[in-house]
Design an enzyme around this catalytic site. Sequence first.
Site, short mmCIF file in Angstrom:
data_model
loop_
_atom_site.label_atom_id
_atom_site.label_comp_id
_atom_site.label_asym_id
_atom_site.label_seq_id
_atom_site.Cartn_x
_atom_site.Cartn_y
_atom_site.Cartn_z
N LYS A 139 0.18 4.22 -0.53
CA LYS A 139 -0.48 5.44 -0.06
C LYS A 139 -0.13 6.61 -1.00
O LYS A 139 0.06 6.40 -2.20
CB LYS A 139 -0.12 5.73 1.39
CG LYS A 139 -0.33 4.49 2.29
CD LYS A 139 -0.23 4.77 3.74
CE LYS A 139 -0.43 3.47 4.51
NZ LYS A 139 -0.41 3.66 5.96
N SER A 197 2.77 -1.70 10.48
CA SER A 197 4.21 -1.75 10.81
C SER A 197 4.86 -3.10 10.52
O SER A 197 5.73 -3.53 11.28
CB SER A 197 4.44 -1.32 12.25
OG SER A 197 4.03 0.02 12.44
N GLY A 245 1.80 2.64 10.79
CA GLY A 245 2.77 3.73 10.68
C GLY A 245 3.37 4.15 12.01
O GLY A 245 4.02 5.19 12.10
N HIS A 277 -9.74 1.38 4.07
CA HIS A 277 -8.53 1.62 4.86
C HIS A 277 -8.86 2.63 5.97
O HIS A 277 -9.64 3.56 5.77
CB HIS A 277 -7.41 2.15 3.96
CG HIS A 277 -6.09 2.16 4.66
ND1 HIS A 277 -5.75 3.13 5.57
CD2 HIS A 277 -5.05 1.29 4.62
CE1 HIS A 277 -4.54 2.86 6.06
NE2 HIS A 277 -4.10 1.74 5.50
N GLY A 279 2.63 -0.91 4.33
CA GLY A 279 2.75 0.49 3.94
C GLY A 279 4.22 0.87 3.76
O GLY A 279 4.84 0.55 2.74
N GLU A 294 -6.06 -4.49 10.19
CA GLU A 294 -5.03 -3.50 10.50
C GLU A 294 -5.42 -2.74 11.76
O GLU A 294 -6.23 -1.80 11.70
CB GLU A 294 -4.90 -2.50 9.35
CG GLU A 294 -4.55 -3.13 8.02
CD GLU A 294 -3.93 -2.13 7.06
OE1 GLU A 294 -2.81 -2.39 6.63
OE2 GLU A 294 -4.55 -1.09 6.78
N ASN A 353 0.87 -1.17 0.00
CA ASN A 353 0.00 0.00 0.00
C ASN A 353 0.91 1.23 0.00
O ASN A 353 1.41 1.63 1.04
CB ASN A 353 -0.90 -0.01 1.25
CG ASN A 353 -1.80 1.21 1.32
OD1 ASN A 353 -1.90 1.97 0.36
ND2 ASN A 353 -2.45 1.39 2.46
N GLU A 361 -7.33 5.06 7.10
CA GLU A 361 -7.06 6.46 6.76
C GLU A 361 -8.22 7.05 5.97
O GLU A 361 -8.53 8.23 6.08
CB GLU A 361 -5.73 6.57 5.99
CG GLU A 361 -4.55 6.32 6.92
CD GLU A 361 -3.33 5.73 6.24
OE1 GLU A 361 -3.24 5.75 5.01
OE2 GLU A 361 -2.46 5.23 6.98
P1 PGA Z 1 2.40 0.60 7.63
O1 PGA Z 1 0.99 0.80 6.91
O2 PGA Z 1 2.96 -0.71 7.16
O3 PGA Z 1 3.22 1.79 7.20
O4 PGA Z 1 2.13 0.59 9.12
C1 PGA Z 1 0.14 -0.28 6.69
C2 PGA Z 1 -1.15 0.20 6.07
O5 PGA Z 1 -1.64 1.27 6.44
O6 PGA Z 1 -1.72 -0.47 5.17
#
Ligand code: PGA
Length: 258
Positions: free
Chosen positions: A11, A215, A175, A97, A236, A169, A9, A99
């Site tokens: 983003k 993460s 993140g 997601h 991510g 998630e 992803n 976000e």
């Molecule tokens: P991250 O994001 O691996 O940077 O924690 C994962 C995601 O939001 O899909």
Amino acid sequence: MRKEIAAANWKMNITYPQAENLIDDILQQNHNLNHHRLVIFGVPYPYLKMAQDRVHNNDQIHIAAQNMHHERNGAYTGEISAEMLHAIGVEYVILGHSERRLHFGETNEILAKKVSLAMEYEIKPIFCCGEPLEIREAGTQNEYVRKQLEESLFHLQPSQLRDFVIAYEPIWAIGTGKTATDEQAQEMHAFIRRLFAEKYGQNIANYISILYGGSIKASNAKAIFSQHDVDGGLVGGASLIAADFGVIIDSLKKDAEV
Ligand code: PGA
């Protein structure tokens, strides 16, 4: 056998030339992929066609959009429809997601519409769910995730859930550098599979791929992916570094469960 999947992803990161290089670098790595071990790149809209063209003729590497609108078409300036994605051959779409839920007000109800529309256009959703920190601290994460899945997915027919992809998630792990423990991931993934088994039967539930996200790094992927009900990850930050994502791909289980 259910599919083991390493999904990137990206983003809202990296430029077009960087995206070209990143895909090429990963294509050049020699991964042991097959019908049950897949890679998916979740890329920004302007890169979809380029990414599609680069992985052309590769049955194990697919492209996903990161979102789509919940209406079929019309006066929604700046939005992208399922039909548009379908027309350029996009096979997957990341939906729900956290976000998007947080910054763009996506509700379980809106997501139910998106899921139906995506499936109508033969685009497979990678459906995200997961609880915020306060819910985890209150110990009510199962109820929270159950509601997300019930309200957005349980209107689907059993046949639509074959090979479905869920990404669990936990928001507190996205993140933040904080990963769920292997046990926390396994516990929630088993719970999610049980929900589908109760509603749709064990056979359907066994074929749903449940990815973990939050993460994931080259250093922790193997331990998380080795959990019985974890069928890979939605990645991510670490998916933006070819070497790291390569290690994550190689951390997928070799012999898929079931
Ligand atoms: P991250 O994001 O691996 O940077 O924690 C994962 C995601 O939001 O899909």
